[in-house]
Design a protein around this motif. Sequence first.
Motif, PDB file in Angstrom:
ATOM      1  N   SER A  59      -0.039   4.232   0.065  1.00 60.79           N
ATOM      2  CA  SER A  59       0.227   5.164   1.143  1.00 60.79           C
ATOM      3  C   SER A  59       0.005   4.388   2.420  1.00 60.79           C
ATOM      4  CB  SER A  59      -1.279   5.849   1.195  1.00 60.79           C
ATOM      5  OG  SER A  59      -1.934   5.478   0.634  1.00 60.79           O
ATOM      6  N   GLY A  60       0.066   3.193   2.681  1.00 62.39           N
ATOM      7  CA  GLY A  60      -0.116   2.731   3.931  1.00 62.39           C
ATOM      8  C   GLY A  60       0.737   1.568   3.654  1.00 62.39           C
ATOM      9  N   LEU A  61       1.793   1.437   3.374  1.00 60.21           N
ATOM     10  CA  LEU A  61       2.506   0.352   3.092  1.00 60.21           C
ATOM     11  C   LEU A  61       3.892   0.800   4.611  1.00 60.21           C
ATOM     12  CD1 LEU A  61       3.273  -2.405   1.409  1.00 60.21           C
ATOM     13  CD2 LEU A  61       4.688  -1.103  -0.448  1.00 60.21           C
ATOM     14  N   GLN A  62       4.407   0.479   4.102  1.00 53.48           N
ATOM     15  CA  GLN A  62       5.071   0.291   6.019  1.00 53.48           C
ATOM     16  C   GLN A  62       6.260  -0.664   5.685  1.00 53.48           C
ATOM     17  OE1 GLN A  62       4.032   2.364   8.846  1.00 53.48           O
ATOM     18  NE2 GLN A  62       2.547   2.621   7.522  1.00 53.48           N
ATOM     19  N   GLU A  63       7.724   0.159   6.104  1.00 53.50           N
ATOM     20  CA  GLU A  63       8.771  -0.656   6.387  1.00 53.50           C
ATOM     21  C   GLU A  63       8.598  -2.264   5.777  1.00 53.50           C
ATOM     22  OE1 GLU A  63      11.664   1.241   8.622  1.00 53.50           O
ATOM     23  OE2 GLU A  63      11.922   2.577   7.377  1.00 53.50           O
ATOM     24  N   GLY A  64       9.690  -3.012   5.579  1.00 52.85           N
ATOM     25  CA  GLY A  64       9.461  -4.486   5.664  1.00 52.85           C
ATOM     26  C   GLY A  64       7.880  -5.118   4.892  1.00 52.85           C
ATOM     27  N   GLN A  65       7.192  -3.951   4.329  1.00 51.21           N
ATOM     28  CA  GLN A  65       6.081  -4.574   3.958  1.00 51.21           C
ATOM     29  C   GLN A  65       5.776  -4.396   2.712  1.00 51.21           C
ATOM     30  OE1 GLN A  65       2.606  -2.398   5.785  1.00 51.21           O
ATOM     31  NE2 GLN A  65       1.808  -3.721   6.863  1.00 51.21           N
ATOM     32  N   ARG A  66       4.912  -5.820   2.238  1.00 52.54           N
ATOM     33  CA  ARG A  66       5.242  -6.016   1.142  1.00 52.54           C
ATOM     34  C   ARG A  66       3.572  -5.872  -0.173  1.00 52.54           C
ATOM     35  NH1 ARG A  66       6.771 -11.237  -1.551  1.00 52.54           N
ATOM     36  NH2 ARG A  66       6.125 -12.285  -0.125  1.00 52.54           N
ATOM     37  N   LEU A  67       3.287  -5.313  -1.126  1.00 53.65           N
ATOM     38  CA  LEU A  67       1.758  -5.285  -1.800  1.00 53.65           C
ATOM     39  C   LEU A  67       2.253  -6.314  -3.191  1.00 53.65           C
ATOM     40  CD1 LEU A  67      -0.927  -4.184  -2.168  1.00 53.65           C
ATOM     41  CD2 LEU A  67       0.517  -2.248  -3.477  1.00 53.65           C
ATOM     42  N   ILE A  68       0.970  -6.986  -2.883  1.00 57.13           N
ATOM     43  CA  ILE A  68       1.287  -7.825  -4.106  1.00 57.13           C
ATOM     44  C   ILE A  68      -0.042  -8.056  -5.381  1.00 57.13           C
ATOM     45  CG2 ILE A  68       1.343 -10.495  -5.544  1.00 57.13           C
ATOM     46  CD1 ILE A  68       2.824 -11.068  -2.484  1.00 57.13           C
ATOM     47  N   LEU A  69       0.249  -7.006  -6.884  1.00 55.70           N
ATOM     48  CA  LEU A  69      -0.124  -7.030  -7.823  1.00 55.70           C
ATOM     49  C   LEU A  69      -0.474  -8.199  -8.721  1.00 55.70           C
ATOM     50  CD1 LEU A  69       0.446  -2.903  -8.338  1.00 55.70           C
ATOM     51  CD2 LEU A  69      -1.334  -4.392  -6.490  1.00 55.70           C
ATOM     52  N   ARG A  80       8.018  -1.617   0.629  1.00 54.61           N
ATOM     53  CA  ARG A  80       9.104  -0.349   1.611  1.00 54.61           C
ATOM     54  C   ARG A  80       9.802  -0.808   1.565  1.00 54.61           C
ATOM     55  NH1 ARG A  80       7.480   5.375   1.380  1.00 54.61           N
ATOM     56  NH2 ARG A  80       4.815   3.837   1.030  1.00 54.61           N
ATOM     57  N   ARG A  81      10.969  -0.744   1.551  1.00 56.94           N
ATOM     58  CA  ARG A  81      12.640  -0.764   2.185  1.00 56.94           C
ATOM     59  C   ARG A  81      12.970   0.259   3.381  1.00 56.94           C
ATOM     60  NH1 ARG A  81      15.377  -2.202  -3.304  1.00 56.94           N
ATOM     61  NH2 ARG A  81      14.336  -0.163  -3.728  1.00 56.94           N
ATOM     62  N   SER A  82      13.415  -0.443   4.731  1.00 58.52           N
ATOM     63  CA  SER A  82      13.761   0.413   5.637  1.00 58.52           C
ATOM     64  C   SER A  82      15.185   0.888   4.722  1.00 58.52           C
ATOM     65  CB  SER A  82      14.185  -0.594   6.919  1.00 58.52           C
ATOM     66  OG  SER A  82      15.504  -0.760   6.774  1.00 58.52           O
ATOM     67  N   LYS A  83      15.801   2.054   6.157  1.00 60.92           N
ATOM     68  CA  LYS A  83      17.223   2.623   5.864  1.00 60.92           C
ATOM     69  C   LYS A  83      18.272   1.488   6.059  1.00 60.92           C
ATOM     70  CE  LYS A  83      19.911   6.582   7.026  1.00 60.92           C
ATOM     71  NZ  LYS A  83      20.790   5.482   6.867  1.00 60.92           N
ATOM     72  N   ALA A  84      17.506   0.756   7.616  1.00 58.81           N
ATOM     73  CA  ALA A  84      18.611   0.014   7.257  1.00 58.81           C
ATOM     74  C   ALA A  84      18.941  -1.449   6.573  1.00 58.81           C
ATOM     75  CB  ALA A  84      19.121  -1.121   8.789  1.00 58.81           C
ATOM     76  N   VAL A  85      18.207  -1.711   4.929  1.00 61.81           N
ATOM     77  CA  VAL A  85      18.532  -2.381   4.263  1.00 61.81           C
ATOM     78  C   VAL A  85      19.310  -1.603   3.168  1.00 61.81           C
ATOM     79  CG1 VAL A  85      16.710  -3.717   2.753  1.00 61.81           C
ATOM     80  CG2 VAL A  85      16.344  -4.012   5.023  1.00 61.81           C
ATOM     81  N   LEU A  86      18.393  -0.522   3.027  1.00 64.66           N
ATOM     82  CA  LEU A  86      18.749   0.353   2.159  1.00 64.66           C
ATOM     83  C   LEU A  86      20.427   0.691   1.806  1.00 64.66           C
ATOM     84  CD1 LEU A  86      16.252   3.003   1.354  1.00 64.66           C
ATOM     85  CD2 LEU A  86      16.661   1.422  -0.305  1.00 64.66           C
TER      86      LEU A  86
END
Length: 203
Positions: A59-69, A80-86
């Motif tokens: 829920s807190g993941l912003q565009e361009g950010q990466r969460l590592i598990l 979370r990818r931006s519209k420009a990247v998509l």
Amino acid sequence: MANDGVNGPVNTGRRRFLTATTSVVGAVGAGFVAVPFIKSWNPSARAKLAGAPVTADISGLQEGQRLILEWRGQPIWIVRRSKAVLDALPTLDGNLRDPNSENKEQQPDYISGETRSIKPEVSVLVGLCTHLGCSPEMAAEIKPEPYDPDWKGGYFCPCHKSRFDMSGRVYQGVPAPTNLVVPPHYYADDNTIVVGVDPQGAA
């Protein structure tokens, strides 16, 4: 001969005592050795959990950010990818080795298309280069890079210069032979990803 008659029983008793003591000590010692050996047959708590699914709140993941598990000892990247990247992903097909993800070993059957994801904006990948297992760097911005002046965002492995787009699709002419792996995963709700399990009804 008299001494033999006096000392004989004493020596025999000592022998029996020493033999019994040695046997007991030997058995105890063997027991101490056996305990860790037998315990080694049982999986550790870490080993039991190694294949268990992992859950992430995005829920807190912003565009361009990466969460590592971590799942099965591997880094899992949730981005979370931006519209420009998509929007840029379809323009890269001519530069990629497997743009349509035809190697079925690299993703579950329910993952397809240029996004290689269940939700277009969220990418889930195993963060290990398919060349020698190094961990590539994320360069999510669309901007010129030393290794690609027309970079549209993606992953770059500095070890041997392999490159992947923001869907983990491998570029042509690099050492990595295949796309980054997409692990099995599903959404428990809009903001919760479960990695390590396929969605219900998935083949």
